[in-house]
Design a protein around this motif. Structure first.
Motif, mmCIF file in Angstrom:
data_model
loop_
_atom_site.group_PDB
_atom_site.id
_atom_site.type_symbol
_atom_site.label_atom_id
_atom_site.label_comp_id
_atom_site.label_asym_id
_atom_site.label_seq_id
_atom_site.Cartn_x
_atom_site.Cartn_y
_atom_site.Cartn_z
ATOM 1 N N LEU A 131 0.822 -1.209 0.000
ATOM 2 C CA LEU A 131 0.000 0.000 0.000
ATOM 3 C C LEU A 131 0.858 1.262 0.000
ATOM 4 C CD1 LEU A 131 -2.622 -1.108 2.664
ATOM 5 C CD2 LEU A 131 -3.106 -0.665 0.260
ATOM 6 N N PHE A 132 2.077 1.125 0.539
ATOM 7 C CA PHE A 132 2.969 2.270 0.681
ATOM 8 C C PHE A 132 3.906 2.414 -0.520
ATOM 9 C CE2 PHE A 132 1.534 1.235 4.846
ATOM 10 C CZ PHE A 132 1.541 2.402 5.580
ATOM 11 N N MET A 133 3.775 1.537 -1.489
ATOM 12 C CA MET A 133 4.695 1.542 -2.622
ATOM 13 C C MET A 133 3.976 1.877 -3.925
ATOM 14 S SD MET A 133 6.857 -1.832 -1.387
ATOM 15 C CE MET A 133 8.304 -1.592 -2.411
ATOM 16 N N GLU B 102 -5.682 6.520 6.601
ATOM 17 C CA GLU B 102 -6.332 5.508 7.432
ATOM 18 C C GLU B 102 -7.450 4.789 6.698
ATOM 19 O OE1 GLU B 102 -9.173 5.500 11.394
ATOM 20 O OE2 GLU B 102 -7.590 7.006 11.252
ATOM 21 N N GLU B 103 -8.260 5.531 5.956
ATOM 22 C CA GLU B 103 -9.407 4.925 5.274
ATOM 23 C C GLU B 103 -8.964 3.952 4.190
ATOM 24 O OE1 GLU B 103 -12.484 5.033 6.230
ATOM 25 O OE2 GLU B 103 -11.872 6.347 7.881
ATOM 26 N N ALA B 104 -7.912 4.303 3.455
ATOM 27 C CA ALA B 104 -7.417 3.417 2.400
ATOM 28 C C ALA B 104 -6.891 2.113 3.000
ATOM 29 C CB ALA B 104 -6.331 4.117 1.595
ATOM 30 N N GLN B 105 -6.174 2.229 4.105
ATOM 31 C CA GLN B 105 -5.658 1.023 4.755
ATOM 32 C C GLN B 105 -6.792 0.179 5.321
ATOM 33 O OE1 GLN B 105 -1.956 1.290 7.091
ATOM 34 N NE2 GLN B 105 -1.946 3.488 6.654
ATOM 35 N N PHE B 106 -7.719 0.828 5.986
ATOM 36 C CA PHE B 106 -8.857 0.107 6.564
ATOM 37 C C PHE B 106 -9.629 -0.649 5.481
ATOM 38 C CE2 PHE B 106 -13.460 0.440 7.891
ATOM 39 C CZ PHE B 106 -13.417 -0.626 8.779
ATOM 40 N N ALA B 107 -9.854 -0.003 4.348
ATOM 41 C CA ALA B 107 -10.586 -0.634 3.248
ATOM 42 C C ALA B 107 -9.844 -1.867 2.733
ATOM 43 C CB ALA B 107 -10.807 0.375 2.121
ATOM 44 N N SER B 108 -8.527 -1.766 2.624
ATOM 45 C CA SER B 108 -7.728 -2.879 2.126
ATOM 46 C C SER B 108 -7.749 -4.055 3.102
ATOM 47 C CB SER B 108 -6.284 -2.430 1.886
ATOM 48 O OG SER B 108 -5.482 -3.513 1.469
ATOM 49 N N TYR B 109 -7.557 -3.765 4.377
ATOM 50 C CA TYR B 109 -7.545 -4.830 5.378
ATOM 51 C C TYR B 109 -8.923 -5.486 5.488
ATOM 52 C CZ TYR B 109 -3.356 -2.202 6.781
ATOM 53 O OH TYR B 109 -2.154 -1.541 6.786
ATOM 54 N N LEU B 110 -9.969 -4.676 5.424
ATOM 55 C CA LEU B 110 -11.319 -5.207 5.549
ATOM 56 C C LEU B 110 -11.670 -6.081 4.341
ATOM 57 C CD1 LEU B 110 -13.748 -5.194 7.427
ATOM 58 C CD2 LEU B 110 -14.638 -3.231 6.158
ATOM 59 N N GLU B 111 -11.229 -5.683 3.153
ATOM 60 C CA GLU B 111 -11.463 -6.497 1.962
ATOM 61 C C GLU B 111 -10.780 -7.855 2.099
ATOM 62 O OE1 GLU B 111 -10.974 -6.331 -2.928
ATOM 63 O OE2 GLU B 111 -9.999 -4.813 -1.671
ATOM 64 N N ALA B 112 -9.543 -7.841 2.628
ATOM 65 C CA ALA B 112 -8.819 -9.099 2.834
ATOM 66 C C ALA B 112 -9.549 -9.974 3.855
ATOM 67 C CB ALA B 112 -7.401 -8.808 3.314
ATOM 68 N N LEU B 113 -10.005 -9.363 4.931
ATOM 69 C CA LEU B 113 -10.709 -10.111 5.973
ATOM 70 C C LEU B 113 -12.014 -10.703 5.435
ATOM 71 C CD1 LEU B 113 -10.761 -10.918 8.977
ATOM 72 C CD2 LEU B 113 -12.022 -8.800 9.421
ATOM 73 N N LYS C 189 0.813 5.272 13.824
ATOM 74 C CA LYS C 189 -0.483 5.282 14.502
ATOM 75 C C LYS C 189 -1.644 5.247 13.510
ATOM 76 C CE LYS C 189 -1.552 7.390 18.210
ATOM 77 N NZ LYS C 189 -1.829 8.394 19.260
ATOM 78 N N ILE C 190 -1.444 5.822 12.327
ATOM 79 C CA ILE C 190 -2.482 5.730 11.292
ATOM 80 C C ILE C 190 -2.716 4.261 10.932
ATOM 81 C CG2 ILE C 190 -2.987 6.211 8.869
ATOM 82 C CD1 ILE C 190 -1.549 8.908 9.245
ATOM 83 N N GLN C 191 -1.624 3.518 10.794
ATOM 84 C CA GLN C 191 -1.764 2.100 10.470
ATOM 85 C C GLN C 191 -2.392 1.331 11.633
ATOM 86 O OE1 GLN C 191 1.824 -0.318 9.686
ATOM 87 N NE2 GLN C 191 0.592 -1.377 8.134
ATOM 88 N N LEU C 192 -1.974 1.621 12.839
ATOM 89 C CA LEU C 192 -2.541 0.931 14.001
ATOM 90 C C LEU C 192 -4.039 1.203 14.121
ATOM 91 C CD1 LEU C 192 0.259 1.389 16.704
ATOM 92 C CD2 LEU C 192 -0.179 -0.582 15.220
ATOM 93 N N ARG C 193 -4.461 2.417 13.824
ATOM 94 C CA ARG C 193 -5.891 2.737 13.845
ATOM 95 C C ARG C 193 -6.654 1.866 12.843
ATOM 96 N NH1 ARG C 193 -7.979 7.645 15.970
ATOM 97 N NH2 ARG C 193 -9.554 7.610 14.316
ATOM 98 N N ALA C 194 -6.092 1.750 11.638
ATOM 99 C CA ALA C 194 -6.756 0.951 10.598
ATOM 100 C C ALA C 194 -6.824 -0.524 10.991
ATOM 101 C CB ALA C 194 -6.020 1.120 9.274
#
Length: 329
Positions: free
Chosen positions: A52-54, A61-72, A125-130
């Motif tokens: 995501l960082f590359m 935060e929202e972009a990371q949350f969306a990615s993790y939630l899609e994987a889950l 912390k942005i990543q930890l929040r997500a």
């Protein structure tokens, strides 16, 4: 050969002597997960977040949350272990504004992974929040890469607690009991696992870095890549120490490095005590085949013979010795 592998797709990963083995996958995109589930993966043992960082600017935060939630969501109830940002060294970070990443004379030993995260706390912390937000939706664990000391674990736990409290104050749902694990890929962390492991809920061995740091040989440098040897006695004794210490601490342990997906070393890892593998999707069926053709008790005895030194004197490679023992058994 492919047909023989395909025939094992729906079968449990169980050894000849009846030991159940958990096979999980490494992934960075939902497509990886879907393929792995078809081949029998029981979850994601390593979800790489750095992709995501590359892709340009660091994700919010929202972009990371969306990615993790899609994987889950793609796992349909199976567990997801998210590794926090592991960038630096061989991973391109040119889009990030951390000049120290590009100026280090030896990036592999410099500011990377958890070291970078604990320095760039706002980004971390942005990543930890997500991750915490995702944990409210299923079986999510957080894993820290490249640990060296227990101080790093304590610092991450403190940031997790701080972030969790902030989210709860905002009325955002989180799992207050989300597990925190650590990757053991630095020899010092392996040797100090007795101290570090007491602050973790689980560990995963990153054999790629662990082996190259142990042997002081960069596995992608053609001039010294021949020295990168998972069967080096020093590596074997270090892995044995990790597994025995984890067992003593009652600490769940997995292997997520390339060694876990290399069928040549499946019996070795089983003999050392590994019961949870995490690998690239393409390796799942091959590794399952070896597991189903292995008597772990016999493999463990063969490993002890090799460690005693008699087999080594004959110049027989450890993996070869384990295979020969299985055939004889």
């Amino acid at each position: 050969y492919r047909k023989a592998l395909e025939a094992r797709r729906g079968m449990p990963a169980r050894s000849l002597d009846g030991v159940a083995i958990s096979l999980q996958t490494n992934a960075e995109k939902p497509d990886d997960i879907r393929r792995a589930l078809e081949d029998g993966a029981e979850g994601v043992g390593l979800f790489r977040s750095e992709y995501l960082f590359m892709q340009g600017e660091p994700p919010d935060e929202e972009a990371q949350f969306a990615s993790y939630l899609e994987a889950l969501d793609s796992l349909d109830g199976a567990p997801l272990t998210i590794r926090t940002l592991d960038i630096g060294a061989d991973k391109n970070a040119s889009m990030l504004s951390f000049a120290s990443l590009r100026q280090s004379p030896n990036p592999a030993l410099g500011l990377r992974a958890v070291r970078l995260c604990l320095r760039e706390v706002d980004l971390f912390k942005i990543q930890l929040r997500a991750i915490l937000r995702t944990s409210a939706h299923g079986r999510v664990s957080c894993m820290i890469p490249m640990l060296t000391t227990d101080k790093e674990v304590k610092a991450v736990r403190a940031l997790l607690d701080e972030t969790r409290h902030e989210l709860e104050k905002e009325g955002v749902a989180v799992n207050g009991k989300m597990l925190l694990g650590g990757m053991i890929e630095v020899p010092a962390a392996a040797l100090a696992l007795e101290q570090i492991g007491r602050h973790l809920d689980f560990i995963s061995v990153g054999t790629n870095d662990l082996i190259q740091y142990t042997l002081a040989a960069d596995r992608i440098d053609e001039h010294v890549a021949h020295l990168y040897d998972p069967q080096h006695p020093g590596v074997i004794f270090l892995l044995k120490h990790i597994f025995s210490t984890a067992e003593r601490l009652d600490l769940p342990v997995a292997v997520c490095g390339e060694m876990a997906g290399d069928r040549r070393y499946t019996r070795l890892l089983l003999a050392l005590g590994l019961r949870e593998f995490s690998m690239q999707p393409r390796s799942l069926l091959e590794v399952k085949k070896i597991i189903m053709e292995t008597d772990i008790s016999a493999a463990s005895q063969a490993l002890e013979q090799w460690l005693a030194g008699d087999v080594q004197k004959k110049g027989i490679q450890l993996a070869q010795h384990l295979d020969q023992t299985q055939l004889a058994h």
